[in-house]
Design a protein around this motif. Sequence first.
Motif, PDB file in Angstrom:
ATOM      1  N   GLN A 131      45.451  52.451  38.718  1.00 56.08           N
ATOM      2  CA  GLN A 131      44.787  51.111  38.745  1.00 56.08           C
ATOM      3  C   GLN A 131      43.644  51.224  39.528  1.00 56.08           C
ATOM      4  O   GLN A 131      42.943  50.214  39.607  1.00 56.08           O
ATOM      5  CB  GLN A 131      45.823  50.346  39.659  1.00 56.08           C
ATOM      6  CG  GLN A 131      47.055  49.795  38.880  1.00 56.08           C
ATOM      7  CD  GLN A 131      46.742  49.051  37.616  1.00 56.08           C
ATOM      8  OE1 GLN A 131      46.072  47.679  38.031  1.00 56.08           O
ATOM      9  NE2 GLN A 131      47.035  49.147  36.374  1.00 56.08           N
ATOM     10  N   SER A 182      42.593  39.351  43.201  1.00 61.39           N
ATOM     11  CA  SER A 182      43.043  40.332  41.898  1.00 61.39           C
ATOM     12  C   SER A 182      42.447  41.520  41.744  1.00 61.39           C
ATOM     13  O   SER A 182      42.722  42.475  41.533  1.00 61.39           O
ATOM     14  CB  SER A 182      43.021  39.395  40.881  1.00 61.39           C
ATOM     15  OG  SER A 182      41.572  39.054  40.649  1.00 61.39           O
ATOM     16  N   VAL A 183      41.027  41.505  42.089  1.00 62.58           N
ATOM     17  CA  VAL A 183      40.024  42.635  42.045  1.00 62.58           C
ATOM     18  C   VAL A 183      39.203  42.812  43.241  1.00 62.58           C
ATOM     19  O   VAL A 183      38.953  41.839  43.805  1.00 62.58           O
ATOM     20  CB  VAL A 183      39.299  42.748  40.798  1.00 62.58           C
ATOM     21  CG1 VAL A 183      38.415  43.829  40.709  1.00 62.58           C
ATOM     22  CG2 VAL A 183      40.010  42.478  39.575  1.00 62.58           C
ATOM     23  N   ARG A 217      42.728  47.382  41.591  1.00 60.31           N
ATOM     24  CA  ARG A 217      43.447  46.427  41.166  1.00 60.31           C
ATOM     25  C   ARG A 217      44.762  46.131  41.557  1.00 60.31           C
ATOM     26  O   ARG A 217      45.632  45.087  41.186  1.00 60.31           O
ATOM     27  CB  ARG A 217      43.282  46.638  39.568  1.00 60.31           C
ATOM     28  CG  ARG A 217      42.110  46.366  38.764  1.00 60.31           C
ATOM     29  CD  ARG A 217      42.103  46.407  37.177  1.00 60.31           C
ATOM     30  NE  ARG A 217      40.658  45.835  36.559  1.00 60.31           N
ATOM     31  CZ  ARG A 217      39.598  46.665  36.515  1.00 60.31           C
ATOM     32  NH1 ARG A 217      39.706  48.158  36.970  1.00 60.31           N
ATOM     33  NH2 ARG A 217      38.432  46.391  36.112  1.00 60.31           N
TER      34      ARG A 217
END
Length: 280
Positions: free
Chosen positions: A84, A226-227, A240
């Motif tokens: 991720q 989210s990021v 992520r």
Amino acid sequence: MAIDPDQLDRSGRELAARLRELRVRAGLSGVRLAARCNMSQSKVSRIEGNKSRPSLLDVEQILRALGASAAVAAEVMALARIAQTEWHDSRTLRRKGLDKKQVQLAGLETSSATFRYFLLSMITGLLATPAYVRASLRDAPSEQRSKAVALKLERQRVLFDQSKNFTFLMCEPAVLYPLIPRDELAMQIDHLVSLSRQPNIRIGVIPMGTYLGPGALNTFTVYDESVATAELDLGAIVFRDARDVQDLISRFTRYEEKALFDGDARGRLAEWAESCRSDL
């Protein structure tokens, strides 16, 4: 934890191969696995071909559908968490074109509503004057420079979208970094004061000598929840995994408590701008 860029590049391939190996060992076709996971067969195929990055939830669903043991599931989930994370090295970014990075950042800014910036050593392009932007790209390949400068300045329009909220935390060395001559730096600091009066922008400054807690510091940005990205001089890391993003939000909150805001911040910025002018 030390992050090895080569490991980040390998992890996606290893995860894809491991999931395919487990499916084959379980005697399931891609169609049957997709049905058990309530996924499309094409999604399973893309995951196993390393053409699509599965979320942690996707990996958990696949492992449950395959009846993976606890030990195997723990191993694969650890690999999925690493997958991720992305490493974007500066050499590759320059080879692909600096305009590509600006387009990617503009996309993130368009799709996000809440922004948290922790700036350790330089002012971010969103807050930069044209002189500062040009100086920040002076070492870029000449054929890329003009377009990258234009795109970087164009991105600043997002600051005037009142549906978005920005918090910028700037350490004193970031504000006073001598990227441009002192008279231009004073105008750059004046620009920060002006932007701090916008209702959707909070600018906090952290003077030298402020203790921020244990651990190394680095520049990072969190988009919504989210990021997140962390920047190094050699490249950028993209996170992520929700746990990584939340960890950076927690750090940001801790740093935020140490910062000066509003009138206190503007007063300190004015002092720094005046010090730049007095040096002339």
